[in-house]
Design a protein around this motif. Structure first.
Motif, PDB file in Angstrom:
ATOM      1  N   ARG A 151      -2.081 -29.418  -7.286  1.00 15.84           N
ATOM      2  CA  ARG A 151      -1.246 -29.741  -8.440  1.00 15.84           C
ATOM      3  C   ARG A 151      -0.462 -28.509  -8.908  1.00 15.84           C
ATOM      4  NH1 ARG A 151      -4.694 -32.491 -11.359  1.00 15.84           N
ATOM      5  NH2 ARG A 151      -3.767 -34.535 -11.023  1.00 15.84           N
ATOM      6  N   ALA A 152      -1.121 -27.359  -8.967  1.00 16.59           N
ATOM      7  CA  ALA A 152      -0.444 -26.129  -9.386  1.00 16.59           C
ATOM      8  C   ALA A 152       0.615 -25.716  -8.368  1.00 16.59           C
ATOM      9  CB  ALA A 152      -1.458 -25.012  -9.584  1.00 16.59           C
ATOM     10  N   ALA A 153       0.316 -25.885  -7.089  1.00 19.60           N
ATOM     11  CA  ALA A 153       1.282 -25.527  -6.058  1.00 19.60           C
ATOM     12  C   ALA A 153       2.507 -26.429  -6.121  1.00 19.60           C
ATOM     13  CB  ALA A 153       0.621 -25.611  -4.680  1.00 19.60           C
ATOM     14  N   LEU A 154       2.304 -27.707  -6.372  1.00 11.27           N
ATOM     15  CA  LEU A 154       3.439 -28.621  -6.506  1.00 11.27           C
ATOM     16  C   LEU A 154       4.287 -28.261  -7.725  1.00 11.27           C
ATOM     17  CD1 LEU A 154       1.856 -32.060  -5.552  1.00 11.27           C
ATOM     18  CD2 LEU A 154       3.780 -30.948  -4.398  1.00 11.27           C
ATOM     19  N   ALA A 155       3.632 -27.850  -8.795  1.00  8.57           N
ATOM     20  CA  ALA A 155       4.380 -27.417  -9.974  1.00  8.57           C
ATOM     21  C   ALA A 155       5.216 -26.189  -9.650  1.00  8.57           C
ATOM     22  CB  ALA A 155       3.425 -27.130 -11.131  1.00  8.57           C
ATOM     23  N   ASP A 156       4.654 -25.292  -8.842  1.00  3.84           N
ATOM     24  CA  ASP A 156       5.378 -24.084  -8.463  1.00  3.84           C
ATOM     25  C   ASP A 156       6.624 -24.432  -7.649  1.00  3.84           C
ATOM     26  OD1 ASP A 156       5.799 -21.222  -7.935  1.00  3.84           O
ATOM     27  OD2 ASP A 156       5.212 -21.751  -5.895  1.00  3.84           O
ATOM     28  N   VAL A 157       6.482 -25.244  -6.609  1.00  2.43           N
ATOM     29  CA  VAL A 157       7.648 -25.549  -5.785  1.00  2.43           C
ATOM     30  C   VAL A 157       8.639 -26.438  -6.528  1.00  2.43           C
ATOM     31  CG1 VAL A 157       6.294 -25.281  -3.672  1.00  2.43           C
ATOM     32  CG2 VAL A 157       6.646 -27.573  -4.615  1.00  2.43           C
ATOM     33  N   GLY A 158       8.174 -27.184  -7.509  1.00  2.00           N
ATOM     34  CA  GLY A 158       9.090 -27.986  -8.309  1.00  2.00           C
ATOM     35  C   GLY A 158      10.101 -27.142  -9.049  1.00  2.00           C
ATOM     36  N   GLY A 159       9.764 -25.867  -9.282  1.00  2.00           N
ATOM     37  CA  GLY A 159      10.681 -24.970  -9.944  1.00  2.00           C
ATOM     38  C   GLY A 159      11.867 -24.567  -9.086  1.00  2.00           C
ATOM     39  N   LEU A 160      11.851 -24.902  -7.799  1.00  3.04           N
ATOM     40  CA  LEU A 160      12.968 -24.570  -6.924  1.00  3.04           C
ATOM     41  C   LEU A 160      14.193 -25.427  -7.205  1.00  3.04           C
ATOM     42  CD1 LEU A 160      11.066 -24.210  -3.529  1.00  3.04           C
ATOM     43  CD2 LEU A 160      11.853 -22.371  -5.017  1.00  3.04           C
ATOM     44  N   GLY A 161      13.984 -26.604  -7.777  1.00  2.00           N
ATOM     45  CA  GLY A 161      15.113 -27.495  -8.049  1.00  2.00           C
ATOM     46  C   GLY A 161      14.658 -28.931  -8.129  1.00  2.00           C
ATOM     47  N   PRO A 162      15.530 -29.833  -8.594  1.00  2.00           N
ATOM     48  CA  PRO A 162      15.132 -31.227  -8.829  1.00  2.00           C
ATOM     49  C   PRO A 162      14.670 -31.971  -7.590  1.00  2.00           C
ATOM     50  CG  PRO A 162      17.514 -30.936  -9.070  1.00  2.00           C
ATOM     51  CD  PRO A 162      16.922 -29.571  -9.015  1.00  2.00           C
ATOM     52  N   PHE A 163      15.186 -31.630  -6.420  1.00  6.57           N
ATOM     53  CA  PHE A 163      14.767 -32.341  -5.209  1.00  6.57           C
ATOM     54  C   PHE A 163      13.368 -31.933  -4.755  1.00  6.57           C
ATOM     55  CE2 PHE A 163      19.285 -33.246  -4.998  1.00  6.57           C
ATOM     56  CZ  PHE A 163      19.285 -34.558  -4.541  1.00  6.57           C
ATOM     57  N   PHE A 164      12.823 -30.863  -5.331  1.00  4.68           N
ATOM     58  CA  PHE A 164      11.489 -30.401  -4.975  1.00  4.68           C
ATOM     59  C   PHE A 164      10.427 -30.883  -5.968  1.00  4.68           C
ATOM     60  CE2 PHE A 164      14.424 -27.524  -2.983  1.00  4.68           C
ATOM     61  CZ  PHE A 164      13.828 -27.137  -1.801  1.00  4.68           C
ATOM     62  N   GLU A 165      10.830 -31.590  -6.995  1.00  5.19           N
ATOM     63  CA  GLU A 165       9.900 -31.966  -8.051  1.00  5.19           C
ATOM     64  C   GLU A 165       9.067 -33.187  -7.685  1.00  5.19           C
ATOM     65  OE1 GLU A 165      12.287 -32.588 -11.492  1.00  5.19           O
ATOM     66  OE2 GLU A 165      12.760 -30.465 -11.767  1.00  5.19           O
ATOM     67  N   VAL A 166       7.761 -33.060  -7.835  1.00  7.50           N
ATOM     68  CA  VAL A 166       6.821 -34.177  -7.699  1.00  7.50           C
ATOM     69  C   VAL A 166       5.865 -34.077  -8.886  1.00  7.50           C
ATOM     70  CG1 VAL A 166       5.010 -35.274  -6.336  1.00  7.50           C
ATOM     71  CG2 VAL A 166       6.973 -34.227  -5.186  1.00  7.50           C
ATOM     72  N   GLY A 167       5.926 -35.035  -9.803  1.00  4.99           N
ATOM     73  CA  GLY A 167       5.048 -35.011 -10.955  1.00  4.99           C
ATOM     74  C   GLY A 167       3.608 -35.317 -10.577  1.00  4.99           C
ATOM     75  N   THR A 168       2.669 -34.762 -11.331  1.00  4.28           N
ATOM     76  CA  THR A 168       1.248 -35.002 -11.052  1.00  4.28           C
ATOM     77  C   THR A 168       0.458 -35.287 -12.322  1.00  4.28           C
ATOM     78  OG1 THR A 168       0.751 -32.625 -11.186  1.00  4.28           O
ATOM     79  CG2 THR A 168       1.293 -33.525  -9.006  1.00  4.28           C
ATOM     80  N   ASN A 169       1.130 -35.564 -13.424  1.00  6.07           N
ATOM     81  CA  ASN A 169       0.443 -35.809 -14.695  1.00  6.07           C
ATOM     82  C   ASN A 169      -0.384 -37.093 -14.603  1.00  6.07           C
ATOM     83  OD1 ASN A 169      -0.384 -36.233 -17.310  1.00  6.07           O
ATOM     84  ND2 ASN A 169       1.616 -35.891 -18.230  1.00  6.07           N
ATOM     85  N   PRO A 170      -1.718 -37.018 -14.758  1.00 12.05           N
ATOM     86  CA  PRO A 170      -2.551 -38.223 -14.656  1.00 12.05           C
ATOM     87  C   PRO A 170      -2.185 -39.297 -15.679  1.00 12.05           C
ATOM     88  CG  PRO A 170      -3.904 -36.239 -14.562  1.00 12.05           C
ATOM     89  CD  PRO A 170      -2.528 -35.803 -14.959  1.00 12.05           C
ATOM     90  N   ALA A 171      -1.585 -38.893 -16.805  1.00 13.77           N
ATOM     91  CA  ALA A 171      -1.216 -39.858 -17.835  1.00 13.77           C
ATOM     92  C   ALA A 171      -0.188 -40.870 -17.330  1.00 13.77           C
ATOM     93  CB  ALA A 171      -0.678 -39.126 -19.064  1.00 13.77           C
ATOM     94  N   GLU A 172       0.522 -40.529 -16.265  1.00 17.82           N
ATOM     95  CA  GLU A 172       1.531 -41.448 -15.733  1.00 17.82           C
ATOM     96  C   GLU A 172       0.918 -42.694 -15.095  1.00 17.82           C
ATOM     97  OE1 GLU A 172       4.699 -41.384 -16.060  1.00 17.82           O
ATOM     98  OE2 GLU A 172       5.064 -39.366 -16.821  1.00 17.82           O
ATOM     99  N   GLN A 173      -0.382 -42.677 -14.895  1.00 19.73           N
ATOM    100  CA  GLN A 173      -1.045 -43.851 -14.314  1.00 19.73           C
ATOM    101  C   GLN A 173      -0.820 -45.121 -15.116  1.00 19.73           C
ATOM    102  OE1 GLN A 173      -5.190 -42.766 -13.963  1.00 19.73           O
ATOM    103  NE2 GLN A 173      -4.954 -42.143 -11.842  1.00 19.73           N
ATOM    104  N   VAL A 174      -0.599 -44.981 -16.405  1.00 20.64           N
ATOM    105  CA  VAL A 174      -0.460 -46.168 -17.259  1.00 20.64           C
ATOM    106  C   VAL A 174       0.926 -46.783 -17.147  1.00 20.64           C
ATOM    107  CG1 VAL A 174      -2.166 -45.280 -18.876  1.00 20.64           C
ATOM    108  CG2 VAL A 174       0.258 -44.832 -19.288  1.00 20.64           C
TER     109      VAL A 174
END
Length: 241
Positions: A4-27
């Motif tokens: 999850r932390a690594a995905l947050a890091d690469v998400g900072g490269l730009g919008p095409f690299f973003e993958v959310g991982t917030n568990p609250a999105e399950q709802v």
């Protein structure tokens, strides 16, 4: 391994690299697995129609551009994860989710994503990455788009290859210390499977490191009003540029 932390890091490269991982999105019931996009013709057809209206284009142009955006979304984060963290995230067609957005690329989300370390050898790492990208996402997406619109697979795989090269370039410019590894891993991806006939690597032109990609097809964007040729387009060669 904190994927999850690594995905947050690469998400900072730009919008095409973003993958959310917030568990609250399950709802949120609007999240759907990528597998649904590849098997349900309705949302993909609506996305292509949306792109056609925005670009005021025909079906083939819209299918090509819609595919390119989706391909870039599913491949950019795994590419950056392998390059920067040595981890292949378990972003499969079932674990990676999308939801509709009318204002830009569809957002992606994965709940409690796992992952595994890849070999240090760039070519071996590229092999693992290619298996995930092609088997889980790109081949099903190519086939799904083809069922919607009569468009050459050569164009679509060229779009995907171009997105790999663009991802490599962005990683290298934002994280210069990883530029060489990005070039080696992306080269390994482009040498495999359906990527292998999509283009060729040439002497690097700034800001590229290692090589610059030249595709053997055209994404058709030049047919959009006020559109033009991409830097790696095959039509540039035919025009002597």
């Amino acid at each position: 391994m904190d994927v999850r932390a690594a995905l947050a890091d690469v998400g900072g490269l730009g919008p095409f690299f973003e993958v959310g991982t917030n568990p609250a999105e399950q709802v949120d019931p609007t999240w759907r697995p990528m597998a649904d996009l590849y098997s349900d013709p309705l949302p993909l057809g609506e996305r292509i129609a949306h792109v056609r209206r925005v670009l005021d284009s025909d079906d083939r142009v819209a299918a090509s551009i819609a595919f390119q955006g989706m391909a870039a979304r599913v491949l950019s984060a795994p590419l950056a994860m392998v390059v920067l963290h040595g981890v292949l995230p378990a972003l499969t067609a079932r674990t990676l989710h999308w939801r509709v957005s009318l204002t830009g690329p569809w957002p992606l989300w994965a709940d409690a994503p796992g992952g595994e370390h890849v070999p240090d050898d760039p070519d071996a790492a590229a092999g693992r990455l290619t298996d995930l990208l092609v088997g889980e996402h790109l081949r099903p997406l190519v086939e799904a788009v083809g069922r919607q619109v009569g468009i050459s697979e050569r164009i679509l795989w060229g779009n995907a290859a171009s997105s790999v090269a663009a991802g490599k370039r962005l990683i290298g410019t934002t994280r210069p210390e990883a530029a060489d590894r990005a070039a080696r891993i992306a080269a390994g991806v482009l040498a495999r499977g359906p990527f292998a006939t999509a283009g060729e690597r040439r002497a690097p032109a700034p800001p590229d490191v290692g090589w610059t990609f030249q595709r053997r097809s055209c994404c058709l964007y030049y047919r959009v009003r006020d559109g033009g040729l991409c830097g790696d387009c095959v039509l540039n060669l035919r025009a002597g540029r």
